[in-house]
Design a protein around this motif. Structure first.
Motif, PDB file in Angstrom:
ATOM      1  N   UNK A   9     -47.125 -41.910  25.113  1.00  0.00           N
ATOM      2  CA  UNK A   9     -48.022 -41.375  26.136  1.00  0.00           C
ATOM      3  C   UNK A   9     -48.155 -39.860  26.031  1.00  0.00           C
ATOM      4  N   UNK A  10     -47.098 -39.228  25.616  1.00  0.00           N
ATOM      5  CA  UNK A  10     -47.115 -37.763  25.469  1.00  0.00           C
ATOM      6  C   UNK A  10     -46.432 -37.392  24.156  1.00  0.00           C
ATOM      7  N   UNK A  11     -46.925 -36.335  23.558  1.00  0.00           N
ATOM      8  CA  UNK A  11     -46.420 -35.931  22.251  1.00  0.00           C
ATOM      9  C   UNK A  11     -46.596 -34.428  22.101  1.00  0.00           C
ATOM     10  N   UNK A  12     -45.555 -33.782  21.621  1.00  0.00           N
ATOM     11  CA  UNK A  12     -45.667 -32.354  21.320  1.00  0.00           C
ATOM     12  C   UNK A  12     -45.339 -32.161  19.850  1.00  0.00           C
ATOM     13  N   UNK A  13     -46.241 -31.507  19.158  1.00  0.00           N
ATOM     14  CA  UNK A  13     -46.070 -31.253  17.725  1.00  0.00           C
ATOM     15  C   UNK A  13     -46.359 -29.774  17.451  1.00  0.00           C
ATOM     16  N   UNK A  14     -46.018 -29.346  16.255  1.00  0.00           N
ATOM     17  CA  UNK A  14     -46.344 -27.978  15.850  1.00  0.00           C
ATOM     18  C   UNK A  14     -47.400 -28.000  14.757  1.00  0.00           C
ATOM     19  N   UNK A  15     -48.056 -26.888  14.614  1.00  0.00           N
ATOM     20  CA  UNK A  15     -49.121 -26.787  13.611  1.00  0.00           C
ATOM     21  C   UNK A  15     -48.616 -27.182  12.231  1.00  0.00           C
ATOM     22  N   UNK A  16     -49.441 -27.891  11.505  1.00  0.00           N
ATOM     23  CA  UNK A  16     -49.086 -28.294  10.154  1.00  0.00           C
ATOM     24  C   UNK A  16     -48.442 -29.667  10.075  1.00  0.00           C
ATOM     25  N   UNK A  17     -47.875 -30.122  11.190  1.00  0.00           N
ATOM     26  CA  UNK A  17     -47.266 -31.450  11.179  1.00  0.00           C
ATOM     27  C   UNK A  17     -48.335 -32.522  11.197  1.00  0.00           C
ATOM     28  N   UNK A  18     -47.891 -33.755  11.049  1.00  0.00           N
ATOM     29  CA  UNK A  18     -48.811 -34.863  11.194  1.00  0.00           C
ATOM     30  C   UNK A  18     -48.328 -35.762  12.327  1.00  0.00           C
ATOM     31  N   UNK A  19     -49.234 -36.598  12.828  1.00  0.00           N
ATOM     32  CA  UNK A  19     -48.894 -37.445  13.964  1.00  0.00           C
ATOM     33  C   UNK A  19     -49.581 -38.803  13.814  1.00  0.00           C
ATOM     34  N   UNK A  20     -48.913 -39.824  14.292  1.00  0.00           N
ATOM     35  CA  UNK A  20     -49.487 -41.169  14.311  1.00  0.00           C
ATOM     36  C   UNK A  20     -49.452 -41.708  15.727  1.00  0.00           C
ATOM     37  N   UNK A  21     -50.606 -42.149  16.191  1.00  0.00           N
ATOM     38  CA  UNK A  21     -50.734 -42.726  17.531  1.00  0.00           C
ATOM     39  C   UNK A  21     -51.025 -44.212  17.382  1.00  0.00           C
ATOM     40  N   UNK A  22     -50.545 -44.994  18.345  1.00  0.00           N
ATOM     41  CA  UNK A  22     -50.711 -46.437  18.252  1.00  0.00           C
ATOM     42  C   UNK A  22     -51.471 -46.993  19.444  1.00  0.00           C
ATOM     43  N   UNK A  23     -52.223 -48.044  19.187  1.00  0.00           N
ATOM     44  CA  UNK A  23     -53.021 -48.684  20.229  1.00  0.00           C
ATOM     45  C   UNK A  23     -52.944 -50.199  20.061  1.00  0.00           C
ATOM     46  N   UNK A  24     -52.567 -50.888  21.130  1.00  0.00           N
ATOM     47  CA  UNK A  24     -52.572 -52.354  21.121  1.00  0.00           C
ATOM     48  C   UNK A  24     -53.693 -52.827  22.037  1.00  0.00           C
ATOM     49  N   UNK A  25     -54.674 -53.519  21.490  1.00  0.00           N
ATOM     50  CA  UNK A  25     -55.828 -53.935  22.305  1.00  0.00           C
ATOM     51  C   UNK A  25     -55.485 -55.137  23.179  1.00  0.00           C
ATOM     52  N   UNK A  26     -56.410 -55.455  24.031  1.00  0.00           N
ATOM     53  CA  UNK A  26     -56.297 -56.668  24.839  1.00  0.00           C
ATOM     54  C   UNK A  26     -56.306 -57.869  23.897  1.00  0.00           C
ATOM     55  N   UNK A  27     -55.481 -58.855  24.210  1.00  0.00           N
ATOM     56  CA  UNK A  27     -55.383 -60.031  23.359  1.00  0.00           C
ATOM     57  C   UNK A  27     -56.761 -60.672  23.166  1.00  0.00           C
ATOM     58  N   UNK A  28     -57.097 -60.925  21.908  1.00  0.00           N
ATOM     59  CA  UNK A  28     -58.392 -61.529  21.608  1.00  0.00           C
ATOM     60  C   UNK A  28     -59.473 -60.535  21.264  1.00  0.00           C
ATOM     61  N   UNK A  29     -59.237 -59.264  21.576  1.00  0.00           N
ATOM     62  CA  UNK A  29     -60.221 -58.227  21.236  1.00  0.00           C
ATOM     63  C   UNK A  29     -60.035 -57.818  19.782  1.00  0.00           C
ATOM     64  N   UNK A  30     -61.133 -57.755  19.052  1.00  0.00           N
ATOM     65  CA  UNK A  30     -61.051 -57.436  17.637  1.00  0.00           C
ATOM     66  C   UNK A  30     -61.547 -56.033  17.300  1.00  0.00           C
ATOM     67  N   UNK A  31     -62.196 -55.417  18.262  1.00  0.00           N
ATOM     68  CA  UNK A  31     -62.731 -54.068  18.024  1.00  0.00           C
ATOM     69  C   UNK A  31     -61.886 -53.043  18.758  1.00  0.00           C
ATOM     70  N   UNK A  32     -61.508 -52.001  18.042  1.00  0.00           N
ATOM     71  CA  UNK A  32     -60.769 -50.883  18.643  1.00  0.00           C
ATOM     72  C   UNK A  32     -61.472 -49.589  18.265  1.00  0.00           C
ATOM     73  N   UNK A  33     -61.766 -48.785  19.262  1.00  0.00           N
ATOM     74  CA  UNK A  33     -62.380 -47.470  19.041  1.00  0.00           C
ATOM     75  C   UNK A  33     -61.437 -46.390  19.520  1.00  0.00           C
ATOM     76  N   UNK A  34     -61.540 -45.242  18.892  1.00  0.00           N
ATOM     77  CA  UNK A  34     -60.716 -44.095  19.264  1.00  0.00           C
ATOM     78  C   UNK A  34     -61.622 -42.937  19.694  1.00  0.00           C
ATOM     79  N   UNK A  35     -61.154 -42.210  20.719  1.00  0.00           N
ATOM     80  CA  UNK A  35     -61.893 -41.070  21.244  1.00  0.00           C
ATOM     81  C   UNK A  35     -60.955 -39.887  21.447  1.00  0.00           C
ATOM     82  N   UNK A  36     -61.526 -38.707  21.323  1.00  0.00           N
ATOM     83  CA  UNK A  36     -60.817 -37.475  21.644  1.00  0.00           C
ATOM     84  C   UNK A  36     -61.469 -36.865  22.863  1.00  0.00           C
ATOM     85  N   UNK A  37     -60.658 -36.463  23.821  1.00  0.00           N
ATOM     86  CA  UNK A  37     -61.198 -35.806  25.010  1.00  0.00           C
ATOM     87  C   UNK A  37     -60.543 -34.448  25.180  1.00  0.00           C
ATOM     88  N   UNK A  38     -61.349 -33.403  25.117  1.00  0.00           N
ATOM     89  CA  UNK A  38     -60.876 -32.039  25.345  1.00  0.00           C
ATOM     90  C   UNK A  38     -61.688 -31.441  26.482  1.00  0.00           C
TER      91      UNK A  38
END
Lengths: 113, 109
Positions: A9-38
């Motif tokens: 839910x929360x993550x703090x990283x420093x510049x240059x690092x890499x990060x992996x985020x995970x998403x588990x959809x609702x059972x039976x859903x085959x489409x997953x979209x990702x959005x960035x909100x700033x």
């Protein structure tokens, strides 16, 4: 039916690092979209995965990538983090494509220092 | 470039007032128009999915209309309540979802 879940839910990283985020959809859903909100930018579309294939891609640099597994779970990776990548990352699932409404997860708040 | 606009940017109304906001979107290659409500500390929640020109949908005190020829949709809230306070987002669906910047509604008791 369980909703869309995202980890972490929360993550703090420093510049240059890499990060992996995970998403588990609702059972039976085959489409997953990702959005960035700033602040001031609204929800910006990153990409959509359907049946393990990237179906659509937004206007983001190649440092942003994703994948989807056979169980429809999806991961998003950001390499070489920049300060401007600090944002709320939301994923959303829906049964397939078309005009179906999306169901959003709670988001991952990424802070890059 | 697909551009979805929403107005006003923010709105303050008194409890009991009725209000409405506008979503403008390019009318070419239209496929669907979605409305979402996003309350603070929660996830966006779908309100309506609209596909046909002239569509009008209603959920309780909230309703929406769609004009695909001129590229706009209106969202109406009748008798606003404090729990209606949220950001209302519209999204135009062609190949991707393109969200507008949202209208932030505050309903004062």
């Amino acid at each position: 039916k369980a909703g869309v879940t995202q980890t972490p839910r929360y993550l703090i990283k420093t510049r240059g690092q890499q990060v992996t985020l995970s998403c588990s959809p609702i059972s039976g859903h085959r489409s997953v979209s990702w959005y960035q909100q700033t602040p001031g930018q609204g929800l910006q579309f990153l990409f959509e995965y359907f049946s393990e294939t990237q179906r659509n891609k937004g206007n983001f640099p190649g440092r942003f990538s994703g994948r989807q597994f056979s169980n429809s779970r999806s991961e998003m990776n950001v390499s070489t983090l920049e300060l401007g990548d600090s944002a709320l990352y939301l994923c959303a699932s829906r049964p397939s494509g078309g005009a179906h409404e999306q169901f959003f997860g709670p988001g991952t708040r990424l802070t890059v220092l | 470039i697909l551009n979805v606009e929403q107005s006003p940017q923010s709105l303050h109304v008194q409890e009991g007032d009725s209000t409405n906001f506008t979503c403008s979107f390019p009318s070419s290659n239209f496929y669907a128009l979605h409305w979402y409500r996003w309350e603070t500390a929660k996830s966006p929640e779908a309100l309506f999915v609209m596909t046909l020109n002239g569509d009008e949908k209603k959920k309780g005190r909230i309703s929406a209309t769609l004009n695909t020829k001129e590229g706009y949709s209106y969202l109406y809230i009748k008798g606003s309540q404090p729990e209606d306070s949220a950001t209302y987002l519209c999204a135009s669906v062609t190949q991707n979802f393109v969200f507008g910047p949202g209208t932030r509604l505050s309903v004062l008791p």
